[in-house]
Each structure stands twice: as structure tokens, then as C-alpha cells.
Write a protein that holds these residues in place. Structure first.
Motif, PDB file in Angstrom:
ATOM      1  N   GLU A   6       0.835  -1.206   0.000  1.00 18.32           N
ATOM      2  CA  GLU A   6       0.000   0.000   0.000  1.00 18.32           C
ATOM      3  C   GLU A   6       0.872   1.259   0.000  1.00 18.32           C
ATOM      4  OE1 GLU A   6      -3.176   0.179  -0.330  1.00 18.32           O
ATOM      5  OE2 GLU A   6      -3.727  -1.929  -0.099  1.00 18.32           O
ATOM      6  N   THR A   7       1.953   1.251   0.764  1.00 17.00           N
ATOM      7  CA  THR A   7       2.852   2.399   0.808  1.00 17.00           C
ATOM      8  C   THR A   7       3.535   2.607  -0.538  1.00 17.00           C
ATOM      9  OG1 THR A   7       3.282   2.023   3.167  1.00 17.00           O
ATOM     10  CG2 THR A   7       4.831   3.439   1.983  1.00 17.00           C
ATOM     11  N   ASN A  10       1.103   4.169  -2.846  1.00 14.44           N
ATOM     12  CA  ASN A  10       0.921   5.583  -2.514  1.00 14.44           C
ATOM     13  C   ASN A  10       2.082   6.440  -3.026  1.00 14.44           C
ATOM     14  OD1 ASN A  10      -1.461   4.929  -1.225  1.00 14.44           O
ATOM     15  ND2 ASN A  10      -0.516   4.790   0.804  1.00 14.44           N
ATOM     16  N   THR A  46       3.045  11.534  -0.121  1.00 15.56           N
ATOM     17  CA  THR A  46       3.012  10.117   0.249  1.00 15.56           C
ATOM     18  C   THR A  46       2.537   9.943   1.683  1.00 15.56           C
ATOM     19  OG1 THR A  46       4.834   9.611  -1.276  1.00 15.56           O
ATOM     20  CG2 THR A  46       4.361   8.007   0.463  1.00 15.56           C
ATOM     21  N   THR A  50      -0.923   8.102   2.594  1.00 20.33           N
ATOM     22  CA  THR A  50      -0.801   6.907   3.428  1.00 20.33           C
ATOM     23  C   THR A  50      -1.561   7.062   4.740  1.00 20.33           C
ATOM     24  OG1 THR A  50       1.399   6.433   2.509  1.00 20.33           O
ATOM     25  CG2 THR A  50       0.813   5.340   4.575  1.00 20.33           C
ATOM     26  N   SER A  53      -5.388   7.040   4.031  1.00 24.73           N
ATOM     27  CA  SER A  53      -5.911   5.867   3.335  1.00 24.73           C
ATOM     28  C   SER A  53      -6.328   4.747   4.289  1.00 24.73           C
ATOM     29  CB  SER A  53      -4.867   5.306   2.354  1.00 24.73           C
ATOM     30  OG  SER A  53      -3.726   4.827   3.045  1.00 24.73           O
ATOM     31  N   TRP A  54      -5.860   4.812   5.540  1.00 21.15           N
ATOM     32  CA  TRP A  54      -6.188   3.756   6.490  1.00 21.15           C
ATOM     33  C   TRP A  54      -7.529   3.981   7.178  1.00 21.15           C
ATOM     34  CZ3 TRP A  54      -3.646  -0.568   6.059  1.00 21.15           C
ATOM     35  CH2 TRP A  54      -2.360  -0.536   5.508  1.00 21.15           C
TER      36      TRP A  54
END
Length: 219
Positions: A6-7, A10, A46, A50, A53-54
Motif C-alpha cells: 500500500e505504501t 501511494n 506520500t 498513506t 488511506s487507512w
């Protein structure tokens, strides 16, 4: 593994956004400061993407913050007038949200997958949808960059052109929430997103037409 993937995604997303803006407007100067500025805003973007997005409830805030980051980056290091920078800072975010959501909905619609799984679970279908969306977004930005970039907007033009992609971000995220909560609406939402795609294309067409008219007036 999920966090690493995921990172990485991103980072790619942030890079594609800033790279497009940089190639479209170009740096004010080719000094080391410009490149360091690009790296700095890449890191900031980023971290922002990040962090938000959680938590799905922060997606709208994330979009707004990224628009601000894009605009500040453009003002700080790139050529071009303010109105055009504001347009592309917003339009590019509307574009990336639209492409990502559309590909995910299309994959779910065609493969009969649960939309919530595609947005929240780490599996090969989600990985495929994410990678496909980034590749398509990259191709779209390359097509735009090949077109004439000598466009300018006035302050009077900017509001109607900004408001459409801005509202589109809210509408798309709202539709995704509905698709996740009510899977039976997925087909209708697929059609709705197709209409939003058409609306975004019309916005870009208006941008070109208005810009060309402004250029003729200046000439």
C-alpha cells in the motif's frame, strides 16, 4: 506485506501526480532547489495519502489536502498562471479518484467480486485492480502531455471548471460507500461512474475551448 504494498502504491500515486504537474508546467528553474522541492512534496504527498488511506471516513479530507499540496507545489516551483495551476491541481485529483474507483467497480462488476473486498482486503484481485488503475492513469496523463499545453485561464473561468471535478470527487466517494454498504446497487453505480467519466471529459473539453478563446483574445 500489505503495508509495504500500500505504501509503495501511494508513493507511485504521489509521483504520478507531481510528475504530471511538473511536465505540464515545467520548473521555474532547473536548479537543485527545484528537484529538492519535488522530492519534499513527494514525501509530503506520500505521507498524506498513506495516513488518510487507512480510514475511509477521511478520504474526502485526503482529496482536499492533496489538492492543496498540488497547488502549493505548483505555486512554489512551476511556471504558469495561478488559475491554470488551480485547475490542474484539482482536475488531476478528480482524475485519479475517478480512474481508481472506475477500475475497481469495473473489475468487481465483470468478475462478480464484492466491492468491499476490492477496496479493503489484500488479495490478488485488489492488487490487479490497483496496478491496472495506475497504468491507465499514467497513460491518460501521457496523452494529455502530448497535446498543446499553451492554455491559460482567467479568474472568471476558473470557478465553473474547478467545481465540476471537485464535486466529482465527493460524488464518487459517496457512490463507493453506497456500493460497499449495498452490494446490490453495484451495477447502477457502475453506470453512474460512467456518466461521471463523461462529465470529466466534457470539463476537459471546456477547459481547452475556454483557454483557446482566451488566447485568441490576447493575440
Amino acid at each position: 506485506m500489505n503495508f509495504i504494498f500500500e505504501t509503495a502504491v501511494n508513493i507511485v500515486e504521489a509521483f504520478l501526480i507531481l510528475d504530471f504537474l511538473t511536465r505540464y508546467f515545467s520548473f521555474k528553474s532547473n536548479s537543485i532547489i527545484s528537484y529538492l522541492g519535488f522530492i519534499f512534496f513527494l514525501i509530503v504527498s506520500t505521507i498524506s495519502i498513506t495516513f488518510f488511506s487507512w480510514n475511509k471516513s477521511f478520504e474526502i479530507i485526503s482529496g482536499i489536502i492533496q489538492i492543496i499540496i498540488n497547488f502549493v507545489f505548483c505555486l512554489s516551483f512551476l511556471k504558469g498562471n495561478i488559475s491554470t495551476k488551480l485547475f490542474w491541481s484539482t482536475f488531476i485529483m478528480g482524475g485519479i479518484v475517478l480512474v481508481s474507483s472506475s477500475i475497481t467497480i469495473i473489475v468487481g462488476h465483470i468478475g462478480k467480486y464484492d466491492v468491499e473486498d476490492l477496496f479493503t482486503r489484500y488479495n490478488y484481485i485488489r492488487i490487479t485492480a490497483i496496478l491496472l488503475s495506475k497504468v491507465i492513469f499514467f497513460q491518460i496523463t501521457r496523452i494529455i502531455l502530448k497535446m498543446d499545453k499553451n492554455y491559460k485561464l482567467t479568474k472568471n473561468d476558473i470557478f465553473p471548471l474547478i467545481i465540476i471535478p471537485f464535486i466529482s470527487i465527493f460524488v464518487i466517494l459517496f457512490l463507493i460507500d453506497i456500493a460497499i454498504e449495498f452490494p446490490q446497487t453495484q451495477k447502477n453505480i457502475f453506470y453512474a461512474i460512467c456518466l461521471i467519466i463523461i462529465l470529466q471529459l466534457l470539463t476537459y473539453y471546456l477547459f481547452i475551448r475556454i483557454s483557446k478563446n482566451n488566447k485568441l483574445k490576447l493575440d
